[in-house]
Design a protein around this motif. Structure first.
Motif, PDB file in Angstrom:
ATOM      1  N   ILE A 140       0.812  -1.217   0.000  1.00  0.00           N
ATOM      2  CA  ILE A 140       0.000   0.000   0.000  1.00  0.00           C
ATOM      3  C   ILE A 140       0.845   1.266   0.000  1.00  0.00           C
ATOM      4  CG2 ILE A 140      -0.321   0.159   2.500  1.00  0.00           C
ATOM      5  CD1 ILE A 140      -2.920   0.838  -0.315  1.00  0.00           C
ATOM      6  N   ASN A 141       1.961   1.274   0.724  1.00  0.00           N
ATOM      7  CA  ASN A 141       2.785   2.486   0.762  1.00  0.00           C
ATOM      8  C   ASN A 141       3.401   2.788  -0.600  1.00  0.00           C
ATOM      9  OD1 ASN A 141       2.305   2.949   3.512  1.00  0.00           O
ATOM     10  ND2 ASN A 141       3.989   1.607   4.124  1.00  0.00           N
ATOM     11  N   GLU A 142       3.857   1.746  -1.295  1.00  0.00           N
ATOM     12  CA  GLU A 142       4.420   1.943  -2.628  1.00  0.00           C
ATOM     13  C   GLU A 142       3.345   2.389  -3.613  1.00  0.00           C
ATOM     14  OE1 GLU A 142       6.156  -1.794  -3.490  1.00  0.00           O
ATOM     15  OE2 GLU A 142       7.975  -1.434  -2.308  1.00  0.00           O
ATOM     16  N   THR A 143       2.122   1.837  -3.470  1.00  0.00           N
ATOM     17  CA  THR A 143       1.030   2.206  -4.364  1.00  0.00           C
ATOM     18  C   THR A 143       0.630   3.662  -4.159  1.00  0.00           C
ATOM     19  OG1 THR A 143       0.213  -0.071  -4.257  1.00  0.00           O
ATOM     20  CG2 THR A 143      -1.287   1.587  -5.139  1.00  0.00           C
ATOM     21  N   ILE A 144       0.534   4.097  -2.909  1.00  0.00           N
ATOM     22  CA  ILE A 144       0.192   5.495  -2.621  1.00  0.00           C
ATOM     23  C   ILE A 144       1.262   6.425  -3.169  1.00  0.00           C
ATOM     24  CG2 ILE A 144      -0.047   7.177  -0.759  1.00  0.00           C
ATOM     25  CD1 ILE A 144      -1.441   5.013   0.888  1.00  0.00           C
ATOM     26  N   LYS A 145       2.533   6.053  -2.986  1.00  0.00           N
ATOM     27  CA  LYS A 145       3.628   6.881  -3.506  1.00  0.00           C
ATOM     28  C   LYS A 145       3.545   7.001  -5.021  1.00  0.00           C
ATOM     29  CE  LYS A 145       8.663   7.270  -3.631  1.00  0.00           C
ATOM     30  NZ  LYS A 145       9.971   6.652  -3.246  1.00  0.00           N
ATOM     31  N   PHE A 146       3.291   5.877  -5.695  1.00  0.00           N
ATOM     32  CA  PHE A 146       3.172   5.904  -7.161  1.00  0.00           C
ATOM     33  C   PHE A 146       1.996   6.781  -7.583  1.00  0.00           C
ATOM     34  CE2 PHE A 146       1.802   4.457 -11.309  1.00  0.00           C
ATOM     35  CZ  PHE A 146       2.993   4.224 -11.987  1.00  0.00           C
ATOM     36  N   TYR A 147       0.872   6.649  -6.872  1.00  0.00           N
ATOM     37  CA  TYR A 147      -0.338   7.434  -7.183  1.00  0.00           C
ATOM     38  C   TYR A 147      -0.066   8.927  -7.039  1.00  0.00           C
ATOM     39  CZ  TYR A 147      -4.971   9.498  -6.383  1.00  0.00           C
ATOM     40  OH  TYR A 147      -6.083  10.311  -6.425  1.00  0.00           O
ATOM     41  N   MET A 148       0.588   9.307  -5.924  1.00  0.00           N
ATOM     42  CA  MET A 148       0.828  10.725  -5.679  1.00  0.00           C
ATOM     43  C   MET A 148       1.841  11.307  -6.667  1.00  0.00           C
ATOM     44  SD  MET A 148      -1.295  11.236  -3.329  1.00  0.00           S
ATOM     45  CE  MET A 148      -0.898  12.975  -3.207  1.00  0.00           C
ATOM     46  N   GLU A 149       2.802  10.499  -7.089  1.00  0.00           N
ATOM     47  CA  GLU A 149       3.840  11.002  -7.994  1.00  0.00           C
ATOM     48  C   GLU A 149       3.420  10.988  -9.453  1.00  0.00           C
ATOM     49  OE1 GLU A 149       7.248   8.605  -7.195  1.00  0.00           O
ATOM     50  OE2 GLU A 149       7.777   9.707  -5.349  1.00  0.00           O
ATOM     51  N   ASN A 150       2.456  10.133  -9.802  1.00  0.00           N
ATOM     52  CA  ASN A 150       2.099   9.963 -11.211  1.00  0.00           C
ATOM     53  C   ASN A 150       0.645  10.270 -11.520  1.00  0.00           C
ATOM     54  OD1 ASN A 150       4.655   8.523 -12.445  1.00  0.00           O
ATOM     55  ND2 ASN A 150       4.257   7.535 -10.473  1.00  0.00           N
ATOM     56  N   GLY A 151      -0.118  10.625 -10.492  1.00  0.00           N
ATOM     57  CA  GLY A 151      -1.518  10.952 -10.723  1.00  0.00           C
ATOM     58  C   GLY A 151      -1.662  12.263 -11.464  1.00  0.00           C
ATOM     59  N   GLU A 152      -2.886  12.590 -11.815  1.00  0.00           N
ATOM     60  CA  GLU A 152      -3.148  13.830 -12.527  1.00  0.00           C
ATOM     61  C   GLU A 152      -2.805  15.013 -11.638  1.00  0.00           C
ATOM     62  OE1 GLU A 152      -7.035  14.077 -14.120  1.00  0.00           O
ATOM     63  OE2 GLU A 152      -6.958  12.108 -15.042  1.00  0.00           O
ATOM     64  N   LYS A 153      -2.055  15.956 -12.170  1.00  0.00           N
ATOM     65  CA  LYS A 153      -1.710  17.168 -11.443  1.00  0.00           C
ATOM     66  C   LYS A 153      -2.669  18.287 -11.843  1.00  0.00           C
ATOM     67  CE  LYS A 153       2.093  15.232  -9.911  1.00  0.00           C
ATOM     68  NZ  LYS A 153       1.944  14.139  -9.066  1.00  0.00           N
ATOM     69  N   ALA A 154      -3.005  19.096 -10.866  1.00  0.00           N
ATOM     70  CA  ALA A 154      -3.884  20.227 -11.162  1.00  0.00           C
ATOM     71  C   ALA A 154      -3.140  21.228 -12.033  1.00  0.00           C
ATOM     72  CB  ALA A 154      -4.332  20.894  -9.864  1.00  0.00           C
ATOM     73  N   GLU A 155      -3.769  21.690 -13.096  1.00  0.00           N
ATOM     74  CA  GLU A 155      -3.133  22.643 -13.985  1.00  0.00           C
ATOM     75  C   GLU A 155      -3.247  24.061 -13.446  1.00  0.00           C
ATOM     76  OE1 GLU A 155      -4.731  22.162 -17.861  1.00  0.00           O
ATOM     77  OE2 GLU A 155      -3.974  20.139 -18.136  1.00  0.00           O
TER      78      GLU A 155
END
Length: 298
Positions: A140-155
């Motif tokens: 879960i920690n690796e998944t959250i890190k991946f999500y936060m680093e690669n998720g959609e960023k607010a423009e």
């Protein structure tokens, strides 16, 4: 458990719906009788159990629906964003129940959520899905890190809301400003931050407050402030020497405390705090928390 009140009949009472909903989900009448008091107690609707469900608030409805599903003793409990409408106390109790189901009863919980705090406290493994495809699978920690680093960023560093709503009150703009009133997304650790809110008020109620939370990079809540009443233009000032370096965002809602949330916006207006001069800045590779405190050594 996919949405509020799935399988409930609005004209039937809470008691009748427990029996009907439990039967739909495969419980026998004897099982429901055995679990009935526990379900009602967990949902906290004792006073209203013989009231038609159509008169329940959304919070009461989801608490009852969750209580029935959680006490079914299923092999797999699927919970899809359903806790978003519950209050903080119920969310804590529901997560505790799911932890009990998974850890003590050896059953599987499939928990779908964008709330990283809830996900990290409940889950051991995570799956990240984008457009129907699995793009990451790990602890879960690796998944959250991946999500936060690669998720959609607010423009945009401000939030603009839709006017196409019939809510009594709602946000039409949230923007972060520096001390000069300029839109800003980067601050030094000792700079004050101003969060400006513009609201559309269709029906004024004196009980309404604005509640503002600051989220860290993992969407954990690190600071909260609440207004007394609302106006169409409001500003929250957060003094400098408070937030340490890192990435943050805003979670805000208009609510009547412990009664209802009229409008809610989460994870908007991302901003960064840079620390190049505090007493802690020498710890360049060390995570020293999220806030500075007033303290002294004797």
């Amino acid at each position: 458990l996919l949405e509020v009140g799935t399988g409930f009949h609005p004209e039937m009472t809470g008691r009748e719906n427990i029996y009907m909903n439990g039967s739909i989900m495969g419980m026998t009448k004897a099982e429901i009788n055995r679990k009935f008091d526990e379900i009602v107690d967990f949902a906290g609707v004792e006073r209203y159990i013989d009231t038609p469900v159509k008169r329940f608030s959304s919070g009461m409805t989801v608490r009852l629906g969750f209580a029935i599903a959680a006490h079914l003793e299923p092999e797999i409990l699927v919970v899809d964003e359903v806790l978003a409408v519950g209050d903080a106390e119920f969310q804590k109790k529901a997560i505790g129940k799911m932890q009990d189901v998974s850890r003590n009863e050896g059953r599987t919980v499939l928990f779908v959520s964008h709330n990283m705090g809830a996900v990290s406290s409940l889950c051991k493994n995570g799956v990240l899905i984008n457009n129907g495809s699995v793009i990451y699978n790990g602890n879960i920690n690796e998944t959250i890190k991946f999500y936060m680093e690669n998720g959609e960023k607010a423009e945009n560093y401000h939030f603009n809301g839709s006017m196409l709503t019939n809510k009594d009150a709602f946000f039409i703009e949230i923007v972060i400003l520096d001390v000069g009133g300029n839109e800003c997304s980067d601050f030094f650790y000792d700079e004050a931050i101003n969060i400006s809110f513009k609201l559309k008020i269709n029906r004024f109620r004196p009980e309404y407050n604005v509640f503002c939370l600051i989220l860290d990079k993992n969407l954990r809540r690190v600071f909260a402030a609440e207004s007394i009443g609302i106006k169409e233009e409001m500003k929250l000032r957060i003094n400098g020497n408070f937030l340490v370096r890192g990435d943050y965002s805003i979670h805000a809602f208009i609510h009547i405390p412990r009664v209802k949330r009229e409008d809610e916006i989460e994870n908007v207006c991302p901003f960064k705090i840079t620390d190049t001069g505090s007493s802690m800045s020498k710890h360049s590779n060390f995570d020293y928390g999220v806030v500075f405190g007033n303290y002294s050594w004797d």
